[in-house]
Design an enzyme around this catalytic site. Sequence first.
Site, short mmCIF file in Angstrom:
data_model
loop_
_atom_site.label_atom_id
_atom_site.label_comp_id
_atom_site.label_asym_id
_atom_site.label_seq_id
_atom_site.Cartn_x
_atom_site.Cartn_y
_atom_site.Cartn_z
N ARG A 4 43.25 -90.78 -8.51
CA ARG A 4 42.06 -90.65 -8.11
C ARG A 4 42.07 -90.18 -6.58
O ARG A 4 42.93 -90.64 -5.82
CB ARG A 4 40.90 -91.41 -8.65
CG ARG A 4 41.28 -92.78 -8.73
CD ARG A 4 41.24 -93.79 -7.57
NE ARG A 4 40.31 -93.35 -6.47
CZ ARG A 4 40.47 -93.54 -5.24
NH1 ARG A 4 41.55 -93.93 -4.58
NH2 ARG A 4 39.48 -93.19 -4.51
N GLY A 5 40.80 -89.99 -5.97
CA GLY A 5 40.63 -89.48 -4.84
C GLY A 5 41.17 -88.03 -4.33
O GLY A 5 42.16 -87.63 -5.00
N ALA A 6 40.43 -87.39 -3.72
CA ALA A 6 40.43 -86.06 -3.58
C ALA A 6 41.75 -85.29 -3.36
O ALA A 6 42.41 -84.58 -4.12
CB ALA A 6 39.32 -85.41 -2.67
N ASP A 10 34.88 -85.52 -0.75
CA ASP A 10 35.51 -84.96 -1.83
C ASP A 10 35.32 -83.33 -1.92
O ASP A 10 36.07 -82.54 -2.24
CB ASP A 10 34.90 -85.42 -3.13
CG ASP A 10 35.45 -86.69 -3.56
OD1 ASP A 10 34.93 -87.69 -2.89
OD2 ASP A 10 36.35 -86.93 -4.24
N GLN A 60 36.48 -98.71 -6.68
CA GLN A 60 37.64 -98.49 -5.85
C GLN A 60 37.42 -99.24 -4.45
O GLN A 60 38.57 -99.46 -3.93
CB GLN A 60 37.26 -96.99 -5.37
CG GLN A 60 37.53 -96.21 -6.47
CD GLN A 60 36.11 -95.61 -7.26
OE1 GLN A 60 35.21 -96.60 -7.33
NE2 GLN A 60 35.88 -94.53 -7.92
N ARG A 98 38.65 -82.53 -13.35
CA ARG A 98 37.33 -83.09 -12.68
C ARG A 98 36.69 -81.94 -12.00
O ARG A 98 37.49 -81.51 -11.24
CB ARG A 98 37.83 -84.37 -11.84
CG ARG A 98 38.28 -85.72 -12.57
CD ARG A 98 38.61 -86.96 -11.48
NE ARG A 98 37.26 -87.57 -11.28
CZ ARG A 98 37.16 -88.38 -10.43
NH1 ARG A 98 38.35 -88.69 -9.60
NH2 ARG A 98 35.88 -88.86 -9.97
N ASN A 157 30.46 -86.93 -1.41
CA ASN A 157 31.44 -87.95 -1.53
C ASN A 157 30.85 -88.92 -2.64
O ASN A 157 29.97 -88.89 -3.34
CB ASN A 157 31.42 -88.78 -0.15
CG ASN A 157 32.80 -89.53 -0.06
OD1 ASN A 157 33.78 -89.20 -0.64
ND2 ASN A 157 32.47 -90.75 0.30
N LYS A 158 31.52 -90.15 -2.71
CA LYS A 158 31.25 -91.00 -3.88
C LYS A 158 29.79 -91.47 -3.83
O LYS A 158 29.34 -91.50 -2.77
CB LYS A 158 32.27 -92.19 -3.47
CG LYS A 158 32.18 -93.34 -4.51
CD LYS A 158 32.19 -92.92 -5.99
CE LYS A 158 33.53 -92.34 -6.49
NZ LYS A 158 33.66 -91.81 -7.63
O1 MRU Z 1 36.12 -90.91 -8.11
P1 MRU Z 1 37.01 -91.07 -7.00
O2 MRU Z 1 37.72 -92.35 -7.03
O3 MRU Z 1 38.11 -90.01 -7.16
O4 MRU Z 1 36.33 -90.68 -5.83
C1 MRU Z 1 37.29 -90.56 -4.43
C2 MRU Z 1 35.99 -90.57 -3.37
O5 MRU Z 1 34.95 -90.41 -3.55
C3 MRU Z 1 36.37 -91.10 -2.19
O6 MRU Z 1 35.39 -91.92 -1.46
C4 MRU Z 1 36.76 -90.14 -0.91
O7 MRU Z 1 36.11 -90.33 0.03
C5 MRU Z 1 37.37 -89.05 -1.46
S1 MRU Z 1 39.10 -88.99 -1.52
C6 MRU Z 1 39.80 -89.15 0.16
#
Ligand code: MRU
Length: 360
Positions: A67-69, A254, A213, A108, A264-265
């Site tokens: 996970r993570g963009a 993201d 996370q 995703r 973002n998250k």
């Molecule tokens: O759902 P995830 O764990 O894939 O989400 C990732 C994020 O949102 C991170 O906060 C992040 O800022 C982006 S990835 C560098």
Amino acid sequence: MPAVEGTTGFPHNSSPKPAPKPIPEPVRWRHETLEILDQRLLPGTVHYDVQTGVHSVATAIRELRVRGAPAIGIAAAYGVVLAAREAGGGDSLQQRLTSAAATLTSARPTAVNLAWAVKRVMARFDPTLDADTNYLRLRTEAEALHAEDRRICRAIGAAGVELIKEGSSIMTHCNAGALAVSELGTATAPMYLAHRSGIRFRVFANETRPVLQGARLTAWELDRAGIDVTLVCDNAAGHLMAGGQVDLVIVGADRVTANGDVVNKIGTATLAILCDHFDIPFYVACPSSTFDPDTPRGVDVEIEERPAEEVRSFEGLEIPGHIQIRNPGFDVTPRALVTGFVTNRGLLGPPYPDTLSVLK
Ligand code: MRU
């Protein structure tokens, strides 16, 4: 290490720390094999799954094993490479790759890096060439993208390190670290570089409900690197800010849309609003691949709705099944709340979107 007073007026953690340890890479390509670190098992277990093909990669992305963009982009890029050598079942290589690209891209919906990486590797496919040559072309591109990601993180770190002052306290959300990207991460890159150059600071890692996370990944990786990290519940942020205990917030992204809105998250927008209220700088660290000039505003981005099960149970206790649950994975921070973007093209402040044009 002696306790130091931060600008927030309380001592940094001075208890003895274990020696720093390396942080495992989220994605590894070795001997023509793709291995993905199962991040659902962290921090307890470091375990890599060998990927058998496109469908196993798509499942790993969907289930947040990776996970993570940027990391899901890298995994998907290698997923296309795997597709180039999967059994055809009567389909041409072109048909197989097109279907693999669609499967991976739809795993995703929110992070733009996924579609970006798949498209970039697919662009190397040439129907006039044989299968072996195409395989090599795709693999070379996926490896180049992966190596570039490491360099980009270093550039983000170099652009943002000046934000981290001696004795300061920084808050971050979710995991935009080495486990979400490669090597230095994005939001964490300035932290890693500041730490290496001897600057003393503290990080508040928000735990990041519902899959934690922040607690399982960010706190773990910063601690492993020897950085002074304190884990807090997401809903403690306002209290800490009100008490003057947070000097700066740095988060990842993201997707950044054409106008400068940040996706973002979930919980990021709340933090940005708190920062605005308490006059705390709010920075977004991201590579140029996270910038999406084709999507006008944040409201135009599909926000992933995660399974209700992620919220329904806690430590073996179940919330009754008839209680409805919403579990949006991301939110949109309006550009007006962003103090600056920490990017591989430097520190970019308002006016947005003008300054973001260098990311195109
Ligand atoms: O759902 P995830 O764990 O894939 O989400 C990732 C994020 O949102 C991170 O906060 C992040 O800022 C982006 S990835 C560098």
